[in-house]
Design an enzyme around this catalytic site. Structure first.
Site, PDB file in Angstrom:
ATOM      1  N   GLU A   1       0.831  -1.207   0.000  1.00  0.00           N
ATOM      2  CA  GLU A   1       0.000   0.000   0.000  1.00  0.00           C
ATOM      3  C   GLU A   1       0.865   1.255   0.000  1.00  0.00           C
ATOM      4  O   GLU A   1       0.533   2.251  -0.653  1.00  0.00           O
ATOM      5  CB  GLU A   1      -0.932   0.024   1.229  1.00  0.00           C
ATOM      6  CG  GLU A   1      -1.930  -1.127   1.292  1.00  0.00           C
ATOM      7  CD  GLU A   1      -3.051  -1.038   0.262  1.00  0.00           C
ATOM      8  OE1 GLU A   1      -3.088  -0.062  -0.507  1.00  0.00           O
ATOM      9  OE2 GLU A   1      -3.882  -1.960   0.225  1.00  0.00           O
TER      10      GLU A   1
ATOM     11  N   ASP B   1      -4.418 -10.004  -8.677  1.00  0.00           N
ATOM     12  CA  ASP B   1      -4.624  -8.921  -9.663  1.00  0.00           C
ATOM     13  C   ASP B   1      -3.402  -8.162 -10.201  1.00  0.00           C
ATOM     14  O   ASP B   1      -2.967  -8.372 -11.331  1.00  0.00           O
ATOM     15  CB  ASP B   1      -5.696  -7.930  -9.172  1.00  0.00           C
ATOM     16  CG  ASP B   1      -5.521  -7.456  -7.713  1.00  0.00           C
ATOM     17  OD1 ASP B   1      -4.452  -7.665  -7.144  1.00  0.00           O
ATOM     18  OD2 ASP B   1      -6.463  -6.850  -7.166  1.00  0.00           O
TER      19      ASP B   1
ATOM     20  N   GLU C   1     -12.211  -0.026 -10.203  1.00  0.00           N
ATOM     21  CA  GLU C   1     -11.798  -0.972 -11.256  1.00  0.00           C
ATOM     22  C   GLU C   1     -12.697  -0.984 -12.489  1.00  0.00           C
ATOM     23  O   GLU C   1     -12.225  -1.172 -13.617  1.00  0.00           O
ATOM     24  CB  GLU C   1     -11.671  -2.388 -10.686  1.00  0.00           C
ATOM     25  CG  GLU C   1     -10.473  -2.599  -9.760  1.00  0.00           C
ATOM     26  CD  GLU C   1     -10.632  -1.965  -8.380  1.00  0.00           C
ATOM     27  OE1 GLU C   1     -11.772  -1.618  -8.013  1.00  0.00           O
ATOM     28  OE2 GLU C   1      -9.617  -1.819  -7.675  1.00  0.00           O
TER      29      GLU C   1
ATOM     30  N   ARG D   1       0.622   3.810  -3.210  1.00  0.00           N
ATOM     31  CA  ARG D   1      -0.019   5.107  -2.954  1.00  0.00           C
ATOM     32  C   ARG D   1       1.001   6.211  -2.711  1.00  0.00           C
ATOM     33  O   ARG D   1       0.906   7.296  -3.283  1.00  0.00           O
ATOM     34  CB  ARG D   1      -0.951   5.012  -1.753  1.00  0.00           C
ATOM     35  CG  ARG D   1      -2.042   3.962  -1.960  1.00  0.00           C
ATOM     36  CD  ARG D   1      -3.094   4.036  -0.881  1.00  0.00           C
ATOM     37  NE  ARG D   1      -3.845   2.788  -0.810  1.00  0.00           N
ATOM     38  CZ  ARG D   1      -5.061   2.675  -0.306  1.00  0.00           C
ATOM     39  NH1 ARG D   1      -5.679   3.724   0.187  1.00  0.00           N
ATOM     40  NH2 ARG D   1      -5.678   1.496  -0.268  1.00  0.00           N
TER      41      ARG D   1
HETATM   42  C1  DMJ Z   1      -6.391   0.368  -4.916  1.00  0.00           C
HETATM   43  O1  DMJ Z   1      -5.568   0.618  -3.820  1.00  0.00           O
HETATM   44  C2  DMJ Z   1      -5.604  -0.198  -6.065  1.00  0.00           C
HETATM   45  O2  DMJ Z   1      -6.338  -0.047  -7.236  1.00  0.00           O
HETATM   46  C3  DMJ Z   1      -5.251  -1.647  -5.862  1.00  0.00           C
HETATM   47  O3  DMJ Z   1      -4.622  -2.178  -6.992  1.00  0.00           O
HETATM   48  C4  DMJ Z   1      -6.483  -2.451  -5.543  1.00  0.00           C
HETATM   49  N1  DMJ Z   1      -7.270  -1.883  -4.515  1.00  0.00           N
HETATM   50  C5  DMJ Z   1      -7.541  -0.475  -4.470  1.00  0.00           C
HETATM   51  C6  DMJ Z   1      -8.815  -0.007  -5.126  1.00  0.00           C
HETATM   52  O4  DMJ Z   1      -9.867  -0.866  -5.115  1.00  0.00           O
END
Ligand code: DMJ
Length: 456
Positions: free
Chosen positions: A80, A215, A351, A84
């Site tokens: 995270e 993912d 998404e 971010r």
């Molecule tokens: C975000 O922090 C990013 O897109 C991550 O890849 C997946 N989760 C969240 C949004 O849903």
């Protein structure tokens, strides 16, 4: 953006996120109570791209004066923090060339480096900012998570490029080497868990998913190739092989509405449930299509991306709030609807819009703008409150006001940015020049890599 930002500024400035109904900071964010300004760092490139100059300057000055990773004590999620903070700071550095942002990104990334000190080079999930001690989460069967350790490459490669310091690229190259050397499964699928000591996939727990936990590993393989100016061919091969295995094993078509979806594989069985997190894959598959060698494969993957977009759109159409749920199932009786209570929420996730964005850019089919506009209107109708935007606890609730009181930082970083870009000219952040990290922070495609800034 103005409404979301003003609420955050007024009630939670400097804290990580806003509770837009309580009108106070949200201490339960992924960064806990530490005053790290997650919404500022995640949202600043969106402010800049939208030309909101005064707000951008306020964000910039807060970062310069207050974002000091040396002063924080808590534990960080490596994933995270990377997507971010490091991603957000690098993106705004790339857009403005303001060296202050690069220095902050370096300071942040350095705090993450001790997590990579494992026998395999795969980072542990959490690192203590003061001591450098690292650990994995209790619930991951002792392993590190595929989507987490697999989503560092873009940011670290750009860090090495921008600073000339090879250490970051060395870390992610080592991760790549370990993944390549781990004994592959016969079916070519990647388990979501790896043992950081041995560098082997866990055998005690097998979970394969295009959604959460898997993912962005797939996304970063493809985008590493794109970021490198198509030099990192190994990444494209790994991506293509992984997608083919997923297509063979986990893509299904529903009986009634012929909706194409990703199932998940859990300890030997297929679960016919797709998370909204997996909805990003429509855009990724289409992007992968753009890099195939034959027209046939290109069309195949753009079509597959379009099918995933249609399925995720249906998950919205079939909900009262016109916004899709966290996860939806496919059974004989039900298609693209949530079943479990927890799956009925909408957490301001991006998404579905992300996939509309790529499909719009690659096809210019106006349907994607129409679907995006429906989504935007639903956000304003159901999620907008006096001090910002809130997630929904139940997208099927006919009264619509079942709100979770959290304005996620990725709402500003991703949802609002993708919406803005869908309705902007293609030249604004052209996909020929920029690659978006998994938190929608644009990083430049490195077309002129010199030998000292080698990517591989
Ligand atoms: C975000 O922090 C990013 O897109 C991550 O890849 C997946 N989760 C969240 C949004 O849903």
């Amino acid at each position: 953006m103005k409404h979301a930002w003003d609420g955050y500024t007024r009630y939670a400035w400097g804290y990580n996120e806003l509770r837009p109904i309580s009108k106070e900071p949200h201490y339960g964010s992924v960064f806990h109570g530490e005053k790290m300004g997650a919404t500022i760092v995640d949202g600043i490139d969106t402010l800049f791209i939208m030309g909101m100059h005064d707000k951008y300057m306020a964000a910039r000055n807060w970062i310069e004066q207050n974002l000091d990773f040396a002063s924080f004590n808590g534990e960080l999620s490596v994933f995270e923090t990377n997507i971010r903070f490091v991603g957000g700071l690098l993106s705004i550095y790339a857009l403005t060339k303001d060296q202050m942002f690069l220095a902050k990104a370096v300071q942040c990334a350095q705090k993450l480096l001790p997590a990579f000190d494992t026998p395999s080079g795969i980072p542990r999930a959490f690192v203590n900012m003061r001591t450098g001690d690292s650990r994995n989460a209790d619930w991951t069967f002792g392993g590190a998570i595929l989507s987490e350790f697999g989503s560092i490459h873009l940011e670290f490669a750009y860090l090495s490029y921008a600073t000339g310091d090879p250490i970051y690229l060395e870390k992610v190259s080592r991760v790549r080497r370990t993944v390549k050397m781990a004994t592959p499964r016969d079916d070519g699928l990647y388990n979501n868990y790896i043992d950081v000591s041995t560098g082997q996939w866990l055998t005690s727990k097998v979970h394969v998913s295009m959604g959460g936990l898997g993912d962005s590993f797939y996304e970063y393989l493809l985008k590493a190739y794109v970021q490198s100016g198509k030099r990192d061919v190994e990444a494209l091969h790994l991506y293509n092989d992984a997608i083919r295995a997923l297509e063979r094993k986990l893509i299904f078509t529903s009986n009634q509405s012929r909706l194409v979806y990703f199932g998940e594989y859990v300890d030997g069985s297929v679960v016919h449930k797709m998370g909204t997190l997996a909805c990003f894959s429509g855009g990724m598959l289409a992007m992968g299509g753009m890099h195939q060698e034959t027209a046939e494969l290109r069309n195949h993957y753009i079509r597959l991306g379009a099918e995933i977009a249609r399925t995720c759109r249906e998950s919205c159409v079939r909900a009262n709030a016109s916004i899709g749920p966290e996860a939806f199932v496919f059974t004989k009786a039900v298609e693209a609807r949530a079943y479990r209570v927890d799956d009925k929420a909408y957490l301001l996730r991006p998404e579905i819009l992300e996939t509309y964005f790529y499909m719009w850019r690659y096809t210019h089919n106006p349907t994607y703008r129409e679907w995006a506009w429906d989504f935007a209107q639903a956000l304003d109708r159901y999620c907008r409150v006096e001090a910002g935007y809130s997630g929904l606890r139940n997208v099927y609730d006919p009264n619509y006001r079942n709100l979770d009181d959290v304005q996620q930082s990725f709402f500003l970083a991703e949802v609002l940015k993708y919406l803005y870009l869908i309705f902007s000219d293609d030249q604004l952040l052209s996909l020929d020049d920029w690659v978006f990290n998994t938190e929608a922070h644009p990083l430049p495609i490195l077309k002129n890599i010199t030998s000292t800034h080698r990517l591989h």
